[in-house]
Each structure stands twice: as C-alpha cells, then as structure tokens.
Scaffold this active site. Structure first.
Site, PDB file in Angstrom:
ATOM      1  N   ASP A  92       5.600  -7.620   4.022  1.00 28.06           N
ATOM      2  CA  ASP A  92       5.929  -6.336   4.661  1.00 28.06           C
ATOM      3  C   ASP A  92       6.543  -6.506   6.049  1.00 28.06           C
ATOM      4  O   ASP A  92       6.104  -7.332   6.843  1.00 28.06           O
ATOM      5  CB  ASP A  92       4.661  -5.487   4.807  1.00 28.06           C
ATOM      6  CG  ASP A  92       4.225  -4.926   3.474  1.00 28.06           C
ATOM      7  OD1 ASP A  92       4.709  -5.409   2.431  1.00 28.06           O
ATOM      8  OD2 ASP A  92       3.388  -4.001   3.479  1.00 28.06           O
ATOM      9  N   ASP A 145       4.656  -2.059  -7.116  1.00 24.91           N
ATOM     10  CA  ASP A 145       3.981  -3.005  -6.227  1.00 24.91           C
ATOM     11  C   ASP A 145       3.164  -4.032  -7.027  1.00 24.91           C
ATOM     12  O   ASP A 145       3.133  -4.004  -8.272  1.00 24.91           O
ATOM     13  CB  ASP A 145       3.088  -2.203  -5.260  1.00 24.91           C
ATOM     14  CG  ASP A 145       3.117  -2.755  -3.851  1.00 24.91           C
ATOM     15  OD1 ASP A 145       3.232  -3.981  -3.703  1.00 24.91           O
ATOM     16  OD2 ASP A 145       3.006  -1.957  -2.905  1.00 24.91           O
ATOM     17  N   TRP A 205       6.818  -9.010  -3.342  1.00 23.26           N
ATOM     18  CA  TRP A 205       6.893  -9.692  -2.032  1.00 23.26           C
ATOM     19  C   TRP A 205       7.372 -11.144  -2.114  1.00 23.26           C
ATOM     20  O   TRP A 205       7.058 -11.967  -1.250  1.00 23.26           O
ATOM     21  CB  TRP A 205       5.532  -9.686  -1.316  1.00 23.26           C
ATOM     22  CG  TRP A 205       4.668  -8.495  -1.572  1.00 23.26           C
ATOM     23  CD1 TRP A 205       4.926  -7.214  -1.216  1.00 23.26           C
ATOM     24  CD2 TRP A 205       3.395  -8.470  -2.251  1.00 23.26           C
ATOM     25  NE1 TRP A 205       3.914  -6.391  -1.621  1.00 23.26           N
ATOM     26  CE2 TRP A 205       2.960  -7.134  -2.252  1.00 23.26           C
ATOM     27  CE3 TRP A 205       2.598  -9.447  -2.844  1.00 23.26           C
ATOM     28  CZ2 TRP A 205       1.751  -6.746  -2.841  1.00 23.26           C
ATOM     29  CZ3 TRP A 205       1.404  -9.062  -3.431  1.00 23.26           C
ATOM     30  CH2 TRP A 205       0.992  -7.726  -3.421  1.00 23.26           C
ATOM     31  N   GLY A 206       8.064 -11.507  -3.199  1.00 23.72           N
ATOM     32  CA  GLY A 206       8.492 -12.909  -3.352  1.00 23.72           C
ATOM     33  C   GLY A 206       7.370 -13.812  -3.851  1.00 23.72           C
ATOM     34  O   GLY A 206       7.551 -15.024  -3.986  1.00 23.72           O
TER      35      GLY A 206
HETATM   36  C1  GAL Z   1       2.763  -2.979   0.069  1.00 18.42           C
HETATM   37  C2  GAL Z   1       4.260  -2.850   0.032  1.00 18.42           C
HETATM   38  C3  GAL Z   1       4.685  -1.826   1.054  1.00 18.42           C
HETATM   39  C4  GAL Z   1       4.026  -0.496   0.718  1.00 18.42           C
HETATM   40  C5  GAL Z   1       2.513  -0.675   0.622  1.00 18.42           C
HETATM   41  C6  GAL Z   1       1.821   0.583   0.127  1.00 18.42           C
HETATM   42  O1  GAL Z   1       2.343  -3.918  -0.860  1.00 18.42           O
HETATM   43  O2  GAL Z   1       4.845  -4.100   0.293  1.00 18.42           O
HETATM   44  O3  GAL Z   1       6.088  -1.700   1.085  1.00 18.42           O
HETATM   45  O4  GAL Z   1       4.543  -0.009  -0.484  1.00 18.42           O
HETATM   46  O5  GAL Z   1       2.168  -1.735  -0.247  1.00 18.42           O
HETATM   47  O6  GAL Z   1       0.439   0.438   0.030  1.00 18.42           O
END
Ligand code: GAL
Length: 379
Positions: free
Chosen positions: A183, A126, A161-162
C-alpha cells in the site's frame, strides 16, 4: 472483455477509508465531471473496502450497509452511469476483506452475479485472509471465471500486492490490472519504495494486464486515510511522471470534491502530455538505460510510443540536484545513423536537444523530468 489502456478513475480508500457513504460517492461522481477530469479520461468511480454489512443475507448474498448506502448499490450505479462514468466496487479473495467484512472466497459466482445485477463495471479484488492451501493463481482464476460468466463486462482489478510472485501467474487469471506493490502512503519514502520495487518486475508489464503501482496520492497533502507527512509539489509530479511512463492505472486518491479550486493538483492530474504517454496505444514494454550521473538513486526509463516517438523519464530520488546524462547510443541511435532527438518536457514545456549525441539535464532533488522525444535529422 479486453482492456486496451490503463484504467483512469478515482477510488475512495486513500482519503476516506471506512468513512464512505452514498452521498460522498455521488458528490465525487459530480466532481469528476464538473472539474473537467472526466473529459480528460478519468472514468471509474470505485468504492473500496467497508461498504457491506458484516453478514451475508439468508441467500448467501452480500448486502450493502443500509446506513451508508440507503438507496442501495443499483441506484448508486445508475447515478454514476447517468454522469457518463463507470462504477467500481471491491471484494476480496479471502474469507474476509482486509477490514474484516465478508470476502468472496467460496462465493465467487454468487458475488459476481450480484455485482452484475447492480451494474458494476469494475471489481478490485484484494488478498487478505486467503486460504493457505489454495494458491493465489487459483483464487484469482476462479473470480476471473466468475466475472467472465456473469453476463456483464466487469474490469477485473487484482490486488495481491505482488505477493506470491503475482507477476508470474497473474496473466493466467483474466485480471486486467494487478497491484505490484504494497500500500502507498502519502509521503516521499513510500513513493520511492514503490518505484524501487519496479526494478525487479519492470518487464512484466503488459497490454491488457496493467501493472498497478497503487492509487495516487497527488493532492492529498497529508490528509485522509493514508495521509502521512504529505509530499511537495515536486514529489507529487515525480510520482505522477513515473506512474505515467510505467503505464500504471491512474486512480486518483485525494478528495476530488472542489478539486477545481486546487490548481496545482489539477495541473498534475490533468496534464495532457503526461496522460498521452500513460495511455499510449502501443503500450510497449518499459526499459531502463544506465545513463550517467544517476547515482544509486537515479533512473532513466524509456518507453517507445506508437508512431515512433519515445517517452523518457529522468528520475532523481536523491536529496541533491543531479546532472543526468543520456547517451543516444543507449537508445541504439549512434550519431552514425544520422538521427538525433528533440525532447519536450511535459511539465514545463521546455525543449531540449542533444549535443555530441548526449542529452544532459539538471534534475532537482526528488524530481523527475518527463519527456516526449521525436527523432530529428543530425545537421
Ligand atoms: C489493502 C489494499 C488497499 C485497500 C485496503 C482495504 O489490502 O491494498 O488498497 O483496498 O486493503 O482494506
């Protein structure tokens, strides 16, 4: 490690968020096999955020939360492997994960070594709490190098996230898939938003580094961590059709324990024609043609497949049924070349042909017709 097809599997986040534990992961691995989804190709069982303690140990290593995972990650990985499946985990390029657990920044090599020791096959990585000074390309390249040197094949699933024009640098990092969007939530507006985002980046898809449109919401029906208003079956099929033709990894996000009792969800996740398009070995670039009748909320996507067939998706994101028309000319198949198309719609099995070198299809509101088309001689 070279990954030739978009990965298929299940991830804990969409339904369970922070409420994860060893038993849930074991039961989900069992269900993947007993439901028949594993036999269809879904192979990764991935634990997302919130699996560790808030502090590293005295050697700087990540520690699995002993209350959630009393047998430890190695034992859990062994269990998942014993079912013939692969085991995935999660970390972050920043100092903390998005939910506030320790991230891998400045610990990339030690964390990759830990994951390798535990028998991890997949790492979702992430982008929260990342450095303002060290750019994303460097952070992901560093973890890419750590994974490649850890002594075990670990699929690298980048999740920025791009952001920061990820598409321009992600293929330098060793990532095998990259999140191109923010998301997902379990509702039509979210599906539509993620689809529209692809307009800007559609040509950045590529073999070995797959454009990840985010985990699936099929079957969630408004329940769980990203459960929202839920979608209709039509909308879930549309979501699946577009993820499939785009060649996105397909990571199931609903609760799969007992999923075999949910026939509609099984039909969507398990449709073999749809999976064959998604997994097509040629993995050619996807493109859009204009067609007619699409309106601002319509799209026609084309993907040429190995062996000469063509996948076609006719998408209608508007709130009313539309007649969408595809001119074969737009596929460089004018009547003068002596060839036409025979199309089979993957969800209904209906067959369609061309009249006057055009294919006209009624597509319901929020619907998508997904076809596999073969060339035939013009009579
Ligand atoms: C976001 C991610 C999600 C999930 C989440 C967990 O940044 O895009 O898919 O992994 O964090 O905290």
């Amino acid at each position: 490690m070279i990954v030739t097809r978009p990965p298929l599997g299940w991830n804990s986040w969409n339904t369970f968020g922070k409420d994860i534990n060893e038993q849930l992961i074991r039961d989900s691995a069992d269900a993947m096999v007993s439901s028949g989804l594993a036999a269809k190709g879904y192979e990764y069982i991935v634990i997302d955020d919130c699996w560790s303690l808030l502090e590293r140990d005295e050697n700087g290593r990540l520690v699995a939360d002993p209350e959630k995972f009393p047998s430890g990650m190695k034992a859990l990985a062994d269990y998942v492997h014993s079912k013939g499946l692969k085991f995935g985990m999660y970390s972050c390029a920043g100092t903390l994960t998005c939910a506030g657990y320790p991230g891998s920044f400045d610990h990339e090599f030690i964390d990759a070594a830990t994951f390798a020791e535990w028998g991890v096959d997949f790492l979702k990585y992430d982008y929260c709490y990342h450095s303002d000074f060290i750019r994303g390309d460097r952070l992901y390249r560093r973890m890419g190098l750590a994974l490649e040197n850890c002594g075990r094949d670990i699929l690298f699933s980048a999740c920025s996230w791009g952001a920061d024009e990820t598409h321009k640098w992600i293929k330098t990092t060793g990532a095998h898939m990259w999140r191109s969007t923010g998301d997902i939530h379990d509702g039509w507006e979210s599906v539509k938003k993620l689809i529209l985002k692809q307009d800007e980046i559609i040509e950045y898809n590529g073999q070995g580094c797959f454009n990840d449109m985010d985990m699936l919401i099929v079957g969630m029906r408004g329940r769980g961590n990203v459960g929202f208003v839920g979608c209709t079956e039509e909308e879930y099929r549309t979501h699946m059709s577009i993820w499939a033709i785009m060649g996105s990894p397909l990571m199931i996000g609903c609760d799969i324990r007992g999923i075999e009792k949910d026939g509609e969800t099984m039909n969507i996740l398990g449709n073999e024609e749809m999976l064959r398009i998604n997994q097509d070995s040629a993995y050619r670039q996807i493109y859009r043609v204009k067609g007619s009748g699409c309106g601002p909320d319509g799209r026609i996507y084309i993907r040429h497949l190995e062996g000469g067939d063509i996948a076609v998706a006719m998408l209608n994101m508007s709130d009313a049924e539309r007649n969408i028309t595809l001119m074969l000319d737009e596929l460089a198949l004018p009547e003068s070349c002596g060839k036409s198309l025979r199309l089979r719609e993957v969800w209904s099995g209906e067959e369609y042909g061309a009249k006057n070198a055009t294919i006209r299809v009624a597509v319901p509101a929020h619907g998508c017709k997904l076809f596999r088309a073969s060339l035939v001689d013009v009579k």
